[in-house]
Design an enzyme around this catalytic site. Structure first.
Site, PDB file in Angstrom:
ATOM      1  N   SER A 122      62.202  10.140  28.138  1.00  0.00           N
ATOM      2  CA  SER A 122      61.492  11.643  29.494  1.00  0.00           C
ATOM      3  C   SER A 122      61.093  12.135  28.403  1.00  0.00           C
ATOM      4  O   SER A 122      60.897  12.934  27.126  1.00  0.00           O
ATOM      5  CB  SER A 122      62.928  11.822  30.021  1.00  0.00           C
ATOM      6  OG  SER A 122      63.742  12.620  29.247  1.00  0.00           O
ATOM      7  N   LYS A 158      50.105  17.411  25.589  1.00  0.00           N
ATOM      8  CA  LYS A 158      50.858  16.417  24.232  1.00  0.00           C
ATOM      9  C   LYS A 158      49.425  16.863  23.259  1.00  0.00           C
ATOM     10  O   LYS A 158      48.449  17.199  22.921  1.00  0.00           O
ATOM     11  CB  LYS A 158      50.252  14.878  24.670  1.00  0.00           C
ATOM     12  CG  LYS A 158      51.374  14.367  26.170  1.00  0.00           C
ATOM     13  CD  LYS A 158      50.841  12.679  26.439  1.00  0.00           C
ATOM     14  CE  LYS A 158      51.800  12.020  27.607  1.00  0.00           C
ATOM     15  NZ  LYS A 158      50.991  10.516  28.009  1.00  0.00           N
ATOM     16  N   LYS A 194      51.049  15.388  35.956  1.00  0.00           N
ATOM     17  CA  LYS A 194      51.689  14.575  35.811  1.00  0.00           C
ATOM     18  C   LYS A 194      51.919  13.966  37.872  1.00  0.00           C
ATOM     19  O   LYS A 194      52.631  14.552  37.772  1.00  0.00           O
ATOM     20  CB  LYS A 194      53.045  15.632  35.364  1.00  0.00           C
ATOM     21  CG  LYS A 194      54.421  14.620  35.815  1.00  0.00           C
ATOM     22  CD  LYS A 194      56.172  15.260  34.964  1.00  0.00           C
ATOM     23  CE  LYS A 194      56.738  15.071  34.989  1.00  0.00           C
ATOM     24  NZ  LYS A 194      57.569  14.247  35.617  1.00  0.00           N
ATOM     25  N   LYS A 221      55.585  21.989  34.953  1.00  0.00           N
ATOM     26  CA  LYS A 221      56.074  22.027  36.210  1.00  0.00           C
ATOM     27  C   LYS A 221      55.627  22.919  36.998  1.00  0.00           C
ATOM     28  O   LYS A 221      55.657  24.285  36.352  1.00  0.00           O
ATOM     29  CB  LYS A 221      58.080  21.837  36.259  1.00  0.00           C
ATOM     30  CG  LYS A 221      58.597  20.908  35.564  1.00  0.00           C
ATOM     31  CD  LYS A 221      58.160  19.613  35.779  1.00  0.00           C
ATOM     32  CE  LYS A 221      59.037  18.179  36.538  1.00  0.00           C
ATOM     33  NZ  LYS A 221      60.385  18.228  36.990  1.00  0.00           N
ATOM     34  N   ASP A 267      67.320  24.959  31.727  1.00  0.00           N
ATOM     35  CA  ASP A 267      66.896  24.878  30.521  1.00  0.00           C
ATOM     36  C   ASP A 267      66.981  26.012  29.994  1.00  0.00           C
ATOM     37  O   ASP A 267      66.901  26.126  28.323  1.00  0.00           O
ATOM     38  CB  ASP A 267      65.009  24.579  31.125  1.00  0.00           C
ATOM     39  CG  ASP A 267      64.176  25.007  30.018  1.00  0.00           C
ATOM     40  OD1 ASP A 267      64.383  23.530  29.449  1.00  0.00           O
ATOM     41  OD2 ASP A 267      63.092  25.678  30.090  1.00  0.00           O
ATOM     42  N   ALA A 309      65.061  25.117  36.216  1.00  0.00           N
ATOM     43  CA  ALA A 309      64.652  26.206  35.465  1.00  0.00           C
ATOM     44  C   ALA A 309      66.088  26.977  34.489  1.00  0.00           C
ATOM     45  O   ALA A 309      66.083  27.318  33.513  1.00  0.00           O
ATOM     46  CB  ALA A 309      64.042  27.371  36.193  1.00  0.00           C
ATOM     47  N   GLU A 339      47.075  16.158  31.109  1.00  0.00           N
ATOM     48  CA  GLU A 339      47.262  15.106  32.140  1.00  0.00           C
ATOM     49  C   GLU A 339      47.768  15.392  33.354  1.00  0.00           C
ATOM     50  O   GLU A 339      48.883  16.369  33.681  1.00  0.00           O
ATOM     51  CB  GLU A 339      47.394  14.224  31.664  1.00  0.00           C
ATOM     52  CG  GLU A 339      48.500  13.541  31.374  1.00  0.00           C
ATOM     53  CD  GLU A 339      48.844  12.472  30.522  1.00  0.00           C
ATOM     54  OE1 GLU A 339      49.883  11.716  30.761  1.00  0.00           O
ATOM     55  OE2 GLU A 339      47.586  12.385  29.516  1.00  0.00           O
ATOM     56  N   CYS A 389      92.706  15.479  50.000  1.00  0.00           N
ATOM     57  CA  CYS A 389      94.414  14.710  49.289  1.00  0.00           C
ATOM     58  C   CYS A 389      95.587  14.818  50.142  1.00  0.00           C
ATOM     59  O   CYS A 389      95.746  15.225  50.411  1.00  0.00           O
ATOM     60  CB  CYS A 389      93.598  13.923  48.095  1.00  0.00           C
ATOM     61  SG  CYS A 389      94.907  15.128  47.345  1.00  0.00           S
TER      62      CYS A 389
END
Length: 722
Positions: free
Chosen positions: A104, A314, A140, A338, A59, A56, A138, A445
């Site tokens: 995607s 879609k 996911k 989501k 996004d 989120a 639909e 290191c």
């Protein structure tokens, strides 16, 4: 998602001006800052598998960046987020190139995001408020994406998504699934059709499989998706056949003819052909119906016998899908809404520091193992020093007084059901001996070089800490070598992270060229005499190294590990210059400050100041030039793929400016690229055409300055035969 929340997620305590109030001077600074943040997060997510922020939050950053670019297209550069899809094929199976890329989906996390998604579609298609848009919705499925190719109605190939362009051939294994027909039913089946969907395993079958695996002393899977992927990627198809895998069909790739003109119509056609489709799929006629459907599916989520992590919407009309097209890696006509993340409570046992390829320090929390959303979580990101101290940082700031200490009881969540992170501390359970974590001032290191906080684009101290050792730091050298051999770069099978670390420790491989000289030095090294190696494994490794002496230009550029040059940027540079010689010559000139070379690179679409500065720094360092020189003596670099189109504009460079009236600028660019042209972001003497609409500004002046042919929108359409 409201603008207030979005801005809070981007800058936390900073106050950001609304996009429509930004001046051009502010925009330049803002885009640079957002670019640095986005590319950093892309690196952590895609290259290191160690994300530092939630889906989120990412996004939100990207949403503001896109909004600024949309308002100020003249500032569009290559510093946009990397457009990566999935992962490179593993090499265990033959590779299959997808005729149509498997892309995607963009994500929505709030209902406001869904409203914005529908509004963007309406604007892009120039629909009125009364024009109806139907959506197919639909669940996911959390499984493994699959593309099934049928010719003459018969299954001929089954391939995983892989990196979106190329996947793994798992045809023999897919043939064992009862949900996948070997022959398509019905008449008038297209000669060529690719049916796409998701391979999954039910929760009940997953638990039963793990019980059998445990009893046999075999691998126990973390979740149903992993078990489905592991079951499908078996060399022995009989093992796949013994695993209870299902398949839902929901999309398509290459089709010689379309059996329906809507998404819902295609779902019905899949059923008639013999496929199983998700019975919960629904046709919705408004945004309100989409949101109601999402709420209903979320309520049913726990009762379903398969894992889902959201709902996909879609646009139903396929002609609208085609017109909407894609934004690099994602379709404009679809989005994944989501579900909220799942949470659990556990104890933080320790904090360790990981040093990344570019020297960035990442604190990782070591947890008492806990199950979150069906996955056992043991490690968690703690973002940076400020986040641990509870004063902000890259993660969502903890509540006041919520610093994180070793021994604390913490609340863990998997953001988007994927990324583990600490979201709160239970202060009531803090033990008296809880230890405050002191962020290191020196790199662990052997060089013990200083650790500094990065500066942001505005010159302020950033949240990120970085080792100043650069390529002298062993950790960074190792990480560069890991990137070089990784599947997204040279893809050398058998040369993974553990092998790189072993070879580096033995001082056999200290830079990329050493990998290719390893076989010739083996009479002295005697690799087969080391534990874990035998004559066969050594022979296979050396054969894999030999196979990678020939590499595509874009992969080679990416493999060099230059900061801010990810896969997408490397591809743009490869296509822009065509050959390694042309690109290398340009980089050397850029490093010397050649203004013409810098302007030419800057003129490439999606390439801007940040990328150019990184290339200049890389090739300005003699140590790096030596690495590149020694490497190029060992490999053959294949020129970038040339446009296949024989259109009137194939190979031409086009710049669009002003307001186009018959199509959007995105549509015009997409059309030009489909016809083999290169859509650039700025005008140079190498530009072939400038297509100017009303309101054309500085680019029109640049065209006249360089003697570039200027076309009206109608003249452009005539030229391309539209």
């Amino acid at each position: 998602m409201t603008d207030h929340k979005l801005d809070h997620m981007i800058a936390k305590s900073k106050t950001l001006s609304p996009v429509d109030e930004l001046t051009k001077a502010q925009v330049k600074v803002e885009l640079k800052r957002l670019t640095l943040e986005l590319e950093s997060h892309d690196k952590h997510y895609y290259q290191e598998d160690a994300p530092k922020i939630t889906d989120a939050e990412y996004d939100a950053l990207r949403k503001r960046f896109n909004a600024i670019e949309a308002r100020f297209p003249e500032f569009v550069t290559g510093d946009s987020p990397s457009q990566k899809i999935g992962a490179q094929p593993s090499g265990r199976f033959a590779k299959v190139r997808h005729a149509v890329p498997m892309l995607s989906l963009d994500n929505a996390f709030a209902e406001d995001d869904v409203v914005d998604f529908a509004a963007r579609i309406r604007r892009f298609l120039r629909l009125g408020d009364d024009d109806k848009i139907d959506f197919s919705a639909e669940p996911k499925i959390d499984g493994l994406s699959m593309s099934l190719r049928y010719e003459g109605g018969e299954l001929v190939t089954a391939a995983t998504r892989g990196d979106g362009a190329e996947g793994e051939d798992v045809t023999a294994n897919i043939r064992t699934l009862k949900d996948v027909p070997k022959l398509l039913k019905g008449r008038n089946v297209p000669e060529v059709c690719e049916v796409r969907g998701e391979v999954y395993m039910t929760k009940q079958a997953f638990l039963a499989l793990n019980e059998r695996q445990k009893a046999a002393g075999d691998t126990v899977f973390a979740n149903p998706r992993n078990s489905a992927a592991g079951s499908l990627r078996q060399k022995d198809a009989a093992i796949t056949a013994s695993r209870p895998l299902g398949f839902f069909a929901y999309a398509w790739g290459q089709m010689s003819a379309m059996p329906a003109d809507t998404q819902s119509g295609m779902i019905g056609w899949f059923e008639r052909c013999g496929f199983r489709t998700n019975p919960l799929t629904k046709l919705c006629h408004s945004v309100e119906q989409l949101i109601a459907f999402h709420r209903k599916i979320e309520e049913q989520r726990g009762k379903l016998d398969y894992d889902i992590d959201g709902v996909v919407y879609k646009v139903d009309r396929i002609d609208w899908q085609e017109r909407l097209g894609f934004v690099s890696r994602t379709p404009r006509w679809a989005i994944a809404h989501k579900f909220p993340a799942e949470r659990a409570i556990t104890v933080l046992r320790d904090i360790e520091i990981q040093v990344g390829r570019t020297g960035s320090f990442t604190p990782v929390g070591k947890l008492e193992p806990i199950g979150v959303g069906g996955v056992i979580v043991q490690n968690v990101t703690l973002h940076n020093e400020d986040y641990i101290k509870g004063i902000g940082g890259d993660g969502e700031q903890l509540r006041e007084g919520r610093d994180i200490r070793i021994g604390d009881t913490v609340i863990v969540q998997r953001a988007g059901d994927v990324i583990p992170q600490v979201v709160d501390v239970v202060l009531d359970k803090r033990p008296r001996n809880a230890k405050v974590f002191h962020f290191p001032k020196k790199c662990p290191c052997p060089l013990h070089t200083d650790v500094v906080r990065e500066e942001t684009a505005t010159g302020e101290e950033g949240a990120r800490a970085r080792c100043t050792g650069e390529f002298a730091c062993p950790y960074q050298k190792i990480e560069h070598l890991k990137l070089f051999a990784s599947r997204r770069a040279f893809d050398i099978e058998g040369l993974g992270e553990k092998q790189i670390e072993f070879f580096f420790e033995k001082e056999w491989v200290r830079e990329p060229a050493d990998i290719f000289t390893l076989p010739a030095r083996n009479n002295r090294i005697r690799l087969e005499e080391n534990e874990g190696y035998g004559e066969t494994s050594v022979r296979n490794l050396f054969a894999a190294i030999e196979e990678r002496r020939r590499i595509a230009l874009e992969r080679f550029i990416f493999a060099l590990g230059m900061r801010h040059v990810g896969e997408t940027t490397a591809l743009v540079l490869a296509r822009g210059y065509g050959s390694w010689k042309a690109f290398h010559d340009a980089c050397l000139k850029v490093a010397k400050g050649d203004e013409e070379a810098i302007a030419e690179m800057d003129a490439l679409d999606q390439i801007g100041d940040t990328v150019i500065a990184s290339i200049k720094a890389y090739f300005g360092e003699s140590h790096n030039r030596g690495i590149v020189e020694r490497l190029t003596k060992e490999v053959t670099i294949v020129d970038a793929e040339k446009p296949k189109s024989n259109s009137a504009i194939a190979g031409k460079t086009v710049v669009f400016t002003g307001s186009l009236e018959k199509m959007t600028r995105d549509e015009a660019k997409a059309m030009a690229e489909r016809l083999g042209a290169k859509a650039a972001g700025s005008v140079s003497k190498k530009t072939d055409y400038v297509v100017a609409g009303p309101g054309a500004g500085s680019k029109l002046a640049d065209a006249k300055k360089h003697g570039v042919e200027v076309l009206t929108e109608d003249e452009w359409l005539d030229l391309i035969g539209q």
